[in-house]
Write an enzyme that holds these catalytic residues in place. Sequence first.
Site, PDB file in Angstrom:
ATOM      1  N   GLU A  37      44.199 -32.527 -31.196  1.00 54.64           N
ATOM      2  CA  GLU A  37      43.485 -31.751 -30.174  1.00 54.64           C
ATOM      3  C   GLU A  37      44.398 -31.382 -29.013  1.00 54.64           C
ATOM      4  OE1 GLU A  37      40.690 -30.349 -30.397  1.00 54.64           O
ATOM      5  OE2 GLU A  37      39.959 -31.291 -32.224  1.00 54.64           O
ATOM      6  N   TYR A 117      35.871 -30.772 -23.549  1.00 58.45           N
ATOM      7  CA  TYR A 117      35.925 -30.383 -24.952  1.00 58.45           C
ATOM      8  C   TYR A 117      36.640 -31.453 -25.785  1.00 58.45           C
ATOM      9  CZ  TYR A 117      37.817 -28.861 -29.235  1.00 58.45           C
ATOM     10  OH  TYR A 117      38.174 -28.873 -30.554  1.00 58.45           O
ATOM     11  N   ASP A 135      34.488 -25.257 -27.473  1.00 57.96           N
ATOM     12  CA  ASP A 135      35.764 -24.630 -27.104  1.00 57.96           C
ATOM     13  C   ASP A 135      35.563 -23.116 -27.041  1.00 57.96           C
ATOM     14  OD1 ASP A 135      35.582 -23.804 -29.715  1.00 57.96           O
ATOM     15  OD2 ASP A 135      37.574 -24.501 -30.314  1.00 57.96           O
ATOM     16  N   CYS A 190      31.290  -9.459 -39.912  1.00 58.53           N
ATOM     17  CA  CYS A 190      29.895  -9.841 -40.095  1.00 58.53           C
ATOM     18  C   CYS A 190      29.494  -9.864 -41.569  1.00 58.53           C
ATOM     19  CB  CYS A 190      28.993  -8.902 -39.305  1.00 58.53           C
ATOM     20  SG  CYS A 190      29.318  -8.945 -37.523  1.00 58.53           S
ATOM     21  N   CYS A 193      29.945 -13.259 -43.006  1.00 59.62           N
ATOM     22  CA  CYS A 193      29.498 -14.360 -42.142  1.00 59.62           C
ATOM     23  C   CYS A 193      28.188 -14.974 -42.645  1.00 59.62           C
ATOM     24  CB  CYS A 193      29.302 -13.826 -40.723  1.00 59.62           C
ATOM     25  SG  CYS A 193      28.781 -15.111 -39.579  1.00 59.62           S
ATOM     26  N   CYS A 198      21.905 -13.806 -36.833  1.00 60.12           N
ATOM     27  CA  CYS A 198      22.739 -13.551 -35.652  1.00 60.12           C
ATOM     28  C   CYS A 198      22.302 -12.250 -34.986  1.00 60.12           C
ATOM     29  CB  CYS A 198      24.207 -13.461 -36.071  1.00 60.12           C
ATOM     30  SG  CYS A 198      25.276 -12.914 -34.721  1.00 60.12           S
TER      31      CYS A 198
END
Length: 277
Positions: A37, A117, A135, A190, A193, A198
């Site tokens: 991280e 985060y 994030d 998209c 996805c 959405c």
Amino acid sequence: MPAAAVDVEAILAWYGQRRRDLPWRRTRDPYRILVSEVMLQQTQVARVVPYYQAFLALFPDEAALAAAPVADVLRAWSGLGYNRRALTLQTAARVVVRDGWPRDVDGLRLLPGVGPYTAAAVASFAFDLQVAAVDTNVRRVIARLDRRERTPAELQRRAAALLPPARAADWNQAVMELGATVCGSRTPVCDACPAIGCRSRGRPALAASGRARGAGGAPARIRFEDSDRFVRGRIVAALAAGEPLPDGFEPVRLERALAGLERDGLVVREGASVRLP
Ligand code: SF4
């Protein structure tokens, strides 16, 4: 507009099939997760992977990192950039060796260099706590899902509300992966996805870019080679390789970079000589 009805299971299933095989996804060790991280905070995944593996070969656990000479840590980090992260990570390792791993987000946030985060990421990935890690990718994906920008506190609440029971680690990874590979900043795909429902599907995307913009709306860019960070990186890389200070920089620029490195504890100056700590 009410929040979108998100098909969490569809996104988790997509993640199970499409996730990239990244080394830090194969461990539950909080140290190894924290190293990843911190490296990923300002560096892209592809660049981090070889550094991550080499770093862990040298410093396989928090005790090894805590006990290592600072110069060795900087050598292992050199080339990754933002070298101060290496010192902060080593300080965190020393705190963990002394006090043990904090087992909740508030405790993790007390470690040097660990923000909200990173604390949530370690808490969910290593300790399986039900916390949302938000994030940049997650912020963008949730904004598009609901077609709504939120304050940080509102966003954290929305991210927490989306967490599937007992699956925070997978869910956090799944949404990050979605943002990194499908719902990109400039080019959301998209058609590929899994986020059924959405509210931005096929529409101009929200949060296309967080970059500052200059006059005329053009992105304000400074060439990396012209930045102080570039000079600092070159200095640390040269010292890590046992070479003299790099030439080709104006003396005033070199001095400014050296002063910054010295202030951050990344080099030691003794008269005219400069070395890693
Ligand atoms: S449907 Fe499009 S805008 Fe919505 S999350 Fe997926 S990629 Fe992003």
